[in-house]
Design an enzyme around this catalytic site. Structure first.
Site, mmCIF file in Angstrom:
data_model
loop_
_atom_site.group_PDB
_atom_site.id
_atom_site.type_symbol
_atom_site.label_atom_id
_atom_site.label_comp_id
_atom_site.label_asym_id
_atom_site.label_seq_id
_atom_site.Cartn_x
_atom_site.Cartn_y
_atom_site.Cartn_z
ATOM 1 N N ASN A 103 -2.026 7.120 7.532
ATOM 2 C CA ASN A 103 -1.904 5.688 7.187
ATOM 3 C C ASN A 103 -1.151 4.779 8.034
ATOM 4 O OD1 ASN A 103 0.283 6.909 6.258
ATOM 5 N ND2 ASN A 103 -0.014 6.163 4.189
ATOM 6 N N CYS A 104 -0.610 5.141 8.981
ATOM 7 C CA CYS A 104 0.733 4.484 9.697
ATOM 8 C C CYS A 104 -0.514 3.553 10.707
ATOM 9 C CB CYS A 104 1.427 5.135 10.869
ATOM 10 S SG CYS A 104 2.147 4.201 12.093
ATOM 11 N N SER A 105 0.041 1.965 10.718
ATOM 12 C CA SER A 105 -0.912 0.929 11.295
ATOM 13 C C SER A 105 -1.140 1.288 12.786
ATOM 14 C CB SER A 105 -0.509 -0.478 10.871
ATOM 15 O OG SER A 105 0.962 -0.524 11.319
#
Length: 117
Positions: A9-11
């Protein structure tokens, strides 16, 4: 085989994976949150990049550490246990491309590394 390590979920990881998908680069993804990271990987990455580059001191996880823990991270030996326990503190993504290790996401650097024009 290209291996990508990070947090799903890290951009920045999302940008990197989208870029790899868009350019047809096959890869294996390992999510730190689900699988953790082995000390052997940290050793290899530190050898290629330096241990300091792996520690994300700008992130929330680092900032939430006690001052005592922060000040104790002075070398690879002291950093690795903290990174293995708090995997979100590892800068990401980490991409292994053969013997090359790429940290973070930069389109131009990826294009060069993957020989894409």
């Amino acid at each position: 085989m290209v291996k990508v390590y990070g947090i799903k979920n890290c951009s920045t990881v999302k940008k990197a994976l989208d870029w790899l998908d868009k350019h047809g680069v096959a890869y294996e993804f390992q999510d730190f949150k689900k699988w953790g990271v082995a000390e052997e990987r940290l050793i290899a990455w530190a050898k290629a990049l330096g241990w300091e580059s792996l520690v994300n001191k700008r992130g929330t996880t680092w900032k939430q550490l006690d001052d005592e823990v922060q000040s104790s991270v002075v070398d690879a030996e002291s950093a690795f246990p903290v990174l293995m326990e708090k995997t979100s503190m590892i800068k990401r993504p980490v991409v292994e491309l053969g013997d090359q290790v790429i940290l973070g996401f930069d389109e131009a650097r990826y294009a060069q590394a993957f020989n894409i024009r």
